[in-house]
Design an enzyme around this catalytic site. Sequence first.
Site, mmCIF file in Angstrom:
data_model
loop_
_atom_site.group_PDB
_atom_site.id
_atom_site.type_symbol
_atom_site.label_atom_id
_atom_site.label_comp_id
_atom_site.label_asym_id
_atom_site.label_seq_id
_atom_site.Cartn_x
_atom_site.Cartn_y
_atom_site.Cartn_z
ATOM 1 N NE ARG A 189 -1.212 2.693 2.669
ATOM 2 C CZ ARG A 189 -0.765 3.878 3.019
ATOM 3 N NH1 ARG A 189 -0.795 4.913 2.180
ATOM 4 N NH2 ARG A 189 -0.225 4.070 4.222
ATOM 5 C CG ASP A 190 3.378 4.223 2.976
ATOM 6 O OD1 ASP A 190 3.079 5.154 2.215
ATOM 7 O OD2 ASP A 190 4.017 4.383 4.019
ATOM 8 C CG HIS A 221 5.499 4.750 8.947
ATOM 9 N ND1 HIS A 221 4.585 3.895 8.377
ATOM 10 C CD2 HIS A 221 5.947 5.537 7.934
ATOM 11 C CE1 HIS A 221 4.496 4.152 7.081
ATOM 12 N NE2 HIS A 221 5.321 5.157 6.796
ATOM 13 C CG HIS A 223 9.247 7.750 4.798
ATOM 14 N ND1 HIS A 223 8.828 7.733 3.494
ATOM 15 C CD2 HIS A 223 8.172 7.346 5.533
ATOM 16 C CE1 HIS A 223 7.560 7.351 3.438
ATOM 17 N NE2 HIS A 223 7.143 7.116 4.666
ATOM 18 C CB CYS A 241 7.444 11.618 1.234
ATOM 19 S SG CYS A 241 6.301 12.932 1.703
ATOM 20 C CG ASN A 290 7.641 3.356 4.494
ATOM 21 O OD1 ASN A 290 7.344 3.911 5.540
ATOM 22 N ND2 ASN A 290 6.827 3.335 3.444
#
Length: 289
Positions: free
Chosen positions: A14-15, A206, A208, A239, A248
């Site tokens: 997903r991310d 979480h 990055h 991002c 990530n």
Amino acid sequence: MHADKVKVVEVGPRDGLQNEKSLIPTETKVALIDQLTDAGFPNIEVASFVSPKWVPQMADGAQVMAAIRRRPGTIYSALTPNMKGLEGALAAGADEVVIFGAASEAFSQKNINCSIAESMARFEPVAAAAKAKGVRLRASVSCALGCPYQGEVPIDAVVDVVRRMRELGCDEIDIADTIGVGTPDKVKAVMLAAATEFPLAQLSGHFHDTYGHALANVEASLEAGIRIFHASVAGLGGCPYAKGATGNVATEALLQRLASLGMQTGVDLDKVIAAAGLISGAIGKPVLQ
């Protein structure tokens, strides 16, 4: 959870994939998720039930969730920004729904066109409906370590959003370094402050890896008592608000670092590396070394 046991939440499907410009076939996403399931992750974020106008890559969430091979005991999560998204996620059989809010007013306005307070009000019916259905509710606090628009984010602002999310009934809350600007000292301070409003055992990191700090931030979080971390297979993602953002922390790198620290995850690294090769080949990106 034992002191030496860490839960790794795989967010790549997903991310990691949502910002890819070329549409990835549903069957490729399903194959990736099935490989990640076989690797033994306790929790995999598989879909996002948002408007396909805004995130076309995630338009096939229902089809993906219908086709994946589910393993008993694995939590399959979906992002749900509103009631329509929640209804779609529940119909697709999501085990956990994820809501998200920023610790930065500037980011909240730019990202979802409303204030932090307004975003929390929008999530109230979503949270209530999820809890009424007996579905796990997870929340993510974005820009908890810094914002691309306002810069520094006060720790008090992070704590305030954590408190609001606790009041919504969240089972787990992610502290997210959305643009990768966090440093170990700041991360540790934020985690310990967040723990004044929410159980430490249910907080997650979480991170990055925009500036190469992610693994150091994981270690700082471990020192603070955090035992849940998010990662993205093959380091997928990025991002759109941070120049050069690399997504990530790569799941392979996280698993290797945790193992070197004597932490147990129950995840098969070799199978994760195979999954990384699958998706890297599918989207035409080099496999991380």
